[in-house]
Write an enzyme that holds these catalytic residues in place. Structure first.
Site, mmCIF file in Angstrom:
data_model
loop_
_atom_site.group_PDB
_atom_site.id
_atom_site.type_symbol
_atom_site.label_atom_id
_atom_site.label_comp_id
_atom_site.label_asym_id
_atom_site.label_seq_id
_atom_site.Cartn_x
_atom_site.Cartn_y
_atom_site.Cartn_z
ATOM 1 N N LYS A 138 -1.466 2.371 2.764
ATOM 2 C CA LYS A 138 -0.308 1.864 3.514
ATOM 3 C C LYS A 138 0.553 0.814 2.820
ATOM 4 C CE LYS A 138 -0.600 4.227 6.380
ATOM 5 N NZ LYS A 138 0.154 5.609 6.046
ATOM 6 N N HIS A 188 -5.696 5.512 -4.718
ATOM 7 C CA HIS A 188 -6.103 4.319 -4.184
ATOM 8 C C HIS A 188 -7.419 3.888 -4.607
ATOM 9 C CE1 HIS A 188 -3.160 4.891 -0.942
ATOM 10 N NE2 HIS A 188 -3.492 5.823 -0.344
ATOM 11 N N SER A 200 -0.175 -1.142 9.550
ATOM 12 C CA SER A 200 0.316 0.574 9.338
ATOM 13 C C SER A 200 -0.782 1.381 9.477
ATOM 14 C CB SER A 200 1.106 0.283 7.935
ATOM 15 O OG SER A 200 1.197 1.761 7.822
HETATM 16 P P1 A3P Z 1 4.610 1.377 8.382
HETATM 17 O O1 A3P Z 1 3.688 2.237 8.891
HETATM 18 O O2 A3P Z 1 4.575 0.285 8.612
HETATM 19 O O3 A3P Z 1 6.029 2.147 8.839
HETATM 20 P P2 A3P Z 1 1.537 4.712 2.316
HETATM 21 O O4 A3P Z 1 2.660 5.582 1.655
HETATM 22 O O5 A3P Z 1 0.988 3.704 1.243
HETATM 23 O O6 A3P Z 1 0.648 5.499 2.998
HETATM 24 O O7 A3P Z 1 2.423 3.748 3.373
HETATM 25 C C1 A3P Z 1 3.119 4.018 4.233
HETATM 26 C C2 A3P Z 1 3.832 2.979 4.794
HETATM 27 O O8 A3P Z 1 5.143 3.120 3.938
HETATM 28 C C3 A3P Z 1 4.590 3.159 6.362
HETATM 29 O O9 A3P Z 1 4.699 1.887 6.955
HETATM 30 C C4 A3P Z 1 5.840 3.862 6.073
HETATM 31 O O10 A3P Z 1 6.704 4.130 7.106
HETATM 32 C C5 A3P Z 1 6.405 3.187 4.971
HETATM 33 N N1 A3P Z 1 7.340 3.994 4.255
HETATM 34 C C6 A3P Z 1 7.285 5.404 3.614
HETATM 35 N N2 A3P Z 1 8.473 5.629 3.274
HETATM 36 C C7 A3P Z 1 9.210 4.597 3.144
HETATM 37 C C8 A3P Z 1 10.632 4.361 2.741
HETATM 38 N N3 A3P Z 1 11.217 5.408 2.169
HETATM 39 N N4 A3P Z 1 11.291 3.060 3.219
HETATM 40 C C9 A3P Z 1 10.407 2.146 3.712
HETATM 41 N N5 A3P Z 1 9.103 2.397 4.195
HETATM 42 C C10 A3P Z 1 8.468 3.495 3.988
#
Ligand code: A3P
Length: 297
Positions: A56, A111, A141
């Site tokens: 996340k 991860h 998140s």
């Molecule tokens: P939130 O849950 O705070 O919105 P991962 O890819 O490591 O699982 O992380 C997911 C987080 O990255 C989520 O955060 C998601 O919304 C955010 N995220 C994914 N794509 C994004 C983008 N293009 N710009 C900003 N945040 C993004």
């Protein structure tokens, strides 16, 4: 069975996990032999690029960005192939099998904590891009992403998940250990450290940094396209990027990857007491790193 009783002893009722070398993995999604094989048998090659993060932290945003850099902003690849096939996960069976059969330079994601990462990496010239995020936001998140799924035991409240997170009794273990260990690679030529916060604040600058690291030269209009197609809105709409098609994600439950996409959302969810407790633990566990390394407050 032995593993199962070990979880019970920890007092968390962590039946959704199996533990490997001190790290909880998801019993329904991970396989012990693949985790072990990732560390001991998986061969990383000099020409590979690996995106690594604690869950996340903006992993998939970074993956999307790197894919678009590879195509010089052309969205055809990201719009026709799901991200888990564009950049397979080392530690999941599907990704592992895809990767070992793939020739040429490979893009992959993980991860895995430092001590479980493929040993072959440390003898290679392969590149790792490690992205960090304010752990408070990674916590919030993760809570919203996982809490209604079978991937983790149901914490029932953010407060419970908060306790588990501080103890490292969550998927992939402690944020503090993951980050401390991976940051030991800082200064190596084949290691690029990024943060979600910098990427939000200066997306273009971060893309340029990635290009430099990967030895890619993009024209300004190509860079504009990378920015356009990796935006939160574009990724939310792209079925190849938002998990809506992922077979396991569909089975597990509805996993919403693109939730809010902002920095600092933890302030809407932590109590004052939780914020104070977190600060204290952070200072203790991350003591010794230079001020300014972590670009959040
Ligand atoms: P939130 O849950 O705070 O919105 P991962 O890819 O490591 O699982 O992380 C997911 C987080 O990255 C989520 O955060 C998601 O919304 C955010 N995220 C994914 N794509 C994004 C983008 N293009 N710009 C900003 N945040 C993004």
């Amino acid at each position: 069975m032995l593993e199962f009783s070990q979880h019970q002893d920890r007092g968390f009722g962590m039946s959704a996990y199996f533990w490997f070398e001190g790290i909880p993995f998801a019993a329904i999604a991970h396989k012990r032999e693949i985790i072990e094989g990732s560390r001991d048998k998986f061969v990383i090659r000099d020409e590979d690029t690996v995106i690594v993060s604690y869950p996340k932290s903006g992993t998939n945003w970074l993956t999307e960005t790197v894919c678009l850099i590879q195509t010089k902003g052309n969205p055809k690849w990201i719009q026709s192939v799901p991200f888990w096939e564009r950049s397979p996960w080392i530690e999941f069976q599907d990704g592992y099998l895809t990767l070992i059969n793939k020739e040429g330079p490979r893009l992959m994601t993980s991860h895995l904590p430092f001590h479980l990462f493929p040993k072959s990496f440390f003898r290679s010239k392969a590149k790792v891009i490690y992205i960090i995020r304010n752990p408070r936001d990674a916590l919030v998140s993760a809570y919203f992403f996982f809490h209604n799924t079978k991937l983790i035991d149901n914490p029932e409240s953010l407060g419970t998940y908060f306790e588990w997170f501080l103890k490292g009794n969550v998927l992939y273990g402690s944020w503090f250990e993951h980050t401390r260990d991976w940051l030991s690679m800082r200064g190596n030529d084949n290691f690029l450290l990024l943060s979600y916060e910098d990427m939000k604040k200066n997306t273009r600058g971060t893309i340029e940094k990635i290009c430099d690291f990967l030895g890619k030269k993009l024209e300004p209009d190509e860079l504009d396209l990378v920015l356009k197609y990796s935006s939160f809105e574009a990724m939310k709409e792209n079925r190849m990027s938002n998990l809506n098609l992922h077979p396991e994600a569909v089975n597990i439950n509805c996993l919403v990857l693109m939730r809010k996409g902002v920095a600092g959302d933890w302030k809407n969810h932590f109590t004052v007491a939780q914020a104070e407790t977190f600060d204290k633990v952070f200072q203790e566990k991350m003591a010794g790193f230079p001020p300014g390394l972590f670009p959040w407050k």
